[in-house]
Design an enzyme around this catalytic site. Structure first.
Site, mmCIF file in Angstrom:
data_model
loop_
_atom_site.group_PDB
_atom_site.id
_atom_site.type_symbol
_atom_site.label_atom_id
_atom_site.label_comp_id
_atom_site.label_asym_id
_atom_site.label_seq_id
_atom_site.Cartn_x
_atom_site.Cartn_y
_atom_site.Cartn_z
ATOM 1 N N GLY A 1 1.910 3.258 2.970
ATOM 2 C CA GLY A 1 1.407 4.353 3.807
ATOM 3 C C GLY A 1 2.147 5.671 3.576
ATOM 4 N N GLU B 1 1.799 -2.980 -1.512
ATOM 5 C CA GLU B 1 1.107 -3.837 -0.530
ATOM 6 C C GLU B 1 0.861 -5.248 -1.037
ATOM 7 O OE1 GLU B 1 0.427 -0.642 -0.987
ATOM 8 O OE2 GLU B 1 0.051 0.300 0.951
ATOM 9 N N GLU C 1 0.590 7.116 0.534
ATOM 10 C CA GLU C 1 -0.756 7.542 0.960
ATOM 11 C C GLU C 1 -0.687 8.841 1.767
ATOM 12 O OE1 GLU C 1 -1.236 3.603 2.659
ATOM 13 O OE2 GLU C 1 -3.088 3.359 1.532
ATOM 14 N N ALA D 1 3.394 1.830 6.252
ATOM 15 C CA ALA D 1 2.974 1.473 7.599
ATOM 16 C C ALA D 1 3.993 0.460 8.125
ATOM 17 C CB ALA D 1 1.576 0.870 7.558
#
Ligand code: CAA
Length: 259
Positions: free
Chosen positions: A110, A133, A113, A65
């Protein structure tokens, strides 16, 4: 079809979706997420679509992200961002046709993911995966704590999440995070080969297999078996079932119509 930061090439029933925001290693900001949503929304309307290959442009699949976008988020904004990402990744996971992740490079946070929301992951030998993260003082927010544990088991998932370790493709293969590792130059060729094999099958039965696994794995076995029996029964209302079984008896290749 062109979208902000995403290119879509569609031919012979196979769509190649390339995330292209190379200046940020294809990091997922709000625009990329919106485009991803639109791409899969539009592709779902393509009646002749058989499979999707999702990849990244340049040296990265998706490096996570967008950290710079998130930096000043308050908890309300962070929750909204997480829920938005999760719903788009669910849209990809539930997409009626198979989605193959061609993991060409960094698949972090992300990005990992996103790859996990695809049906399977074919990785280049240059790929690097992980959920880093904790280095940023946050948890994964686009499904990482849940899909990683389901895919590789809870202890390996915890190890990767607690340490933030970024692993190479061969280790990812060993733990089942990716399904195949292939030389970087041959990655798209191999994904295309798999997509073409799938494209020749009865597309309704492929879609039903996907639904049966995705839904069944989350519920108790007996209910899931009942669901499988329903889908199996429904295939007998299709042209493809008649054609597939007739072709077997006639010792010829079935000509499926997706009907
Ligand atoms: N967000 C925003 N920008 C990013 C980014 C990200 N996730 N990853 C890379 N970039 C940007 C860099 O800031 C840099 O931009 P500038 O040139 O403007 O400085 C550009 O992409 C190139 O990156 P690097 O110079 O860092 O490239 P590198 O080859 O030296 O390192 C890397 C590559 C190891 C992937 C490194 O970029 C990196 O660690 N990126 C962050 C990975 C990460 O932590 N991802 C998780 C994000 S959080 C998340 O995803 C939460 C969630 O679940 C929702």
């Amino acid at each position: 079809m062109d979208y902000q930061f995403i290119k879509v090439e569609l031919s012979d029933g196979i769509a190649i979706v390339t995330i292209d925001r190379q200046e940020a290693l294809n990091a997922l900001n709000s625009e990329v997420l919106s485009s991803l949503h639109k791409v899969f929304y539009e592709l779902a309307k393509e009646s002749n679509l058989k499979a999707v290959i999702l990849t990244g442009a340049g040296k990265s699949f998706v490096a996570g992200a967008d950290i710079k976008e998130m930096t000043d988020y308050n908890p309300v904004q962070a929750r909204a961002f997480s829920l938005r990402g999760q719903s788009i990744f669910n849209q990809i996971e539930d997409f009626p046709k198979p989605v193959i992740a061609a993991v060409n490079g960094f698949a972090l946070g992300g990005g990992c993911e996103l790859a996990m929301s695809c049906d399977f992951r074919i990785a280049s030998d240059k790929a690097k995966l992980g959920q880093p993260e904790v280095n940023l003082g946050v948890t994964p927010g686009f499904g990482g704590t849940q899909r990683l544990a389901r895919l590789v088991g809870r202890s390996i998932a915890k190890y990767l999440l607690f340490t933030g370790e970024i692993i190479k493709a061969d280790r990812a293969l060993q733990i089942g995070l990716v399904d195949e590792v292939i030389e970087a130059e041959k990655l798209m060729e191999r994904c295309m080969e798999i997509a073409k094999i799938i494209a020749k099958k009865g597309s309704i039965s492929v879609s039903y297999c996907k639904r049966a696994i995705n839904k069944g794995i989350e519920i108790d076995l007996n209910t899931a078996l009942g669901y499988e029996a329903e889908l199996f029964a429904e295939t007998f209302a299709t042209f493809d079932q008649k054609e597939g079984m007739k072709a077997f008896a006639e010792k010829r290749e079935a000509q499926f119509k997706g009907e």
